[in-house]
Design an enzyme around this catalytic site. Structure first.
Site, PDB file in Angstrom:
ATOM      1  CG  HIS A   1      -5.427  -6.311   1.360  1.00 10.52           C
ATOM      2  ND1 HIS A   1      -6.819  -5.586   2.216  1.00 10.52           N
ATOM      3  CD2 HIS A   1      -4.925  -5.746   1.638  1.00 10.52           C
ATOM      4  CE1 HIS A   1      -6.037  -5.095   3.398  1.00 10.52           C
ATOM      5  NE2 HIS A   1      -4.522  -5.235   2.991  1.00 10.52           N
TER       6      HIS A   1
ATOM      7  CG  HIS B   1      -1.832  -1.106   1.479  1.00 10.08           C
ATOM      8  ND1 HIS B   1      -2.564  -1.308   0.089  1.00 10.08           N
ATOM      9  CD2 HIS B   1      -1.810  -1.926   2.417  1.00 10.08           C
ATOM     10  CE1 HIS B   1      -3.163  -2.996   0.635  1.00 10.08           C
ATOM     11  NE2 HIS B   1      -2.822  -2.920   1.785  1.00 10.08           N
TER      12      HIS B   1
END
Length: 333
Positions: free
Chosen positions: A219, A57
């Site tokens: 995700h 991320h």
């Protein structure tokens, strides 16, 4: 799969080593256990801020270690929570004697492992409080969570709480500021394509060429619905409308508008989204007094974006404007 990597199992460690070498003025990378801390160590008398979660991320979370934001960050394996041991060591590294705040995204593994680390830290006489970020309006529960997911609003929590800690607020006050942001921020995202986790070697989900996923998680978790590809304005409305309905903002209120890229979307397209989102907020009588546009919390190379709105008041605005100096966010210094 084409990626600039060596052994897929070593991506996180090699990336973090390079990150530390590139930014020695901001961070120190501890390799065993793996965590990132503020260069120069903990600031005595200041509340320490620690966050973390699965890698993939970037720049979240390690990119926000530095003056005015985090004191330490704990990167887990790709899309996988770090274990309690590195969280504990990061907490100890961030402790300047005034206690430590854990900023935790609402994913089951993150919550459980940060709770365990906090208990271990308390046993070593470190006072720890935690806040749980759950700004994603797309779902109540997902494959990874009990309740709403923590997504782009996490960046705003870390910035504003970090500024409160930097100005000298005590642990209870910093936690209260962080919770105030959480209570007043909402997000929703869209995926135009999936990302590929290096060790998996294939896309995390399947989308047809003419499909997009509205409400996707960072995700690759399922969103609210899958629809045919549409133009940017329609997609922006589908993201922003539920955000505003959930946040219940009123005519005349001041807000921060944050358009975030998921890693594979050009900045030019993010500004197209921002353009229409700004028009929609103007039409509702909201005052956009602060903005952020760019790739600040990503999902590897996923094509997509998220829209976040934070309700502001004078204190939150002042804390947002406060100086910050990290590898990924610098202003006012």
């Amino acid at each position: 799969m084409k990626k600039l990597i060596n052994n897929p199992q070593n991506v996180v460690a090699e990336s973090l080593r390079g990150f530390g070498l590139a930014h020695p003025e901001h961070v120190r990378v501890n390799e065993d256990p793996l965590f990132v801390s503020r260069a120069g160590g903990a600031v005595q008398g200041k509340v320490g801020l620690v966050s973390g979660g699965g890698s993939g991320h970037e720049p979240l979370h390690a990119g926000y270690v530095g003056v005015g934001m985090l004191d330490a960050a704990v990167p887990g394996p790709m899309f996988t929570s770090p274990t309690p041991e590195p969280i504990l060591e990061a907490t100890k590294a961030a402790d300047g004697g005034a206690g430590v705040l854990h900023i935790v995204k609402n994913y089951t593994g993150d919550v459980l492992n940060f709770e365990t680390a906090a208990e271990l830290a308390e046993a070593e006489d470190i006072t720890v409080k935690a806040v749980i970020v759950n700004d994603d309006v797309a779902v109540e529960d997902s494959l990874y969570t009990a309740g709403r997911r923590g997504v782009a609003g996490t960046v705003l929590v870390e910035k504003i709480a970090g500024a409160a800690a930097e100005r000298g607020d005590d642990l209870d006050a910093v936690a209260a500021v962080a919770q105030k942001v959480i209570d007043n921020v909402r997000s929703m995202g869209v995926a135009l394509s999936a990302c590929t986790v290096p060790h998996a070697g294939k896309p995390s989900f399947d989308l047809e060429e003419d499909e997009i996923e509205i409400g996707i998680g960072i995700h690759g978790e399922p969103g609210r619905h899958r629809i045919a590809m549409a133009d940017a304005d329609e997609i922006t409305e589908r993201l922003l409308t539920p955000v505003l309905e959930d946040l219940k903002v009123s005519d005349g209120e001041e807000v921060l508008l944050f358009v975030n890229g998921m890693g594979g979307t050009p900045l030019s397209e993010l500004y197209v989204v921002y353009n229409h989102a700004r028009d929609l907020l103007d039409q509702r009588g909201l005052k956009v007094t602060r903005s952020l546009v760019g790739n600040y919390i990503t999902s590897l190379e996923m094509q997509g974006a998220s829209v976040t709105v934070l309700r502001l008041d004078a204190d939150l605005t002042a804390l947002w404007d406060a100086p910050v100096d990290t590898p990924a966010l610098r202003r006012g210094l």
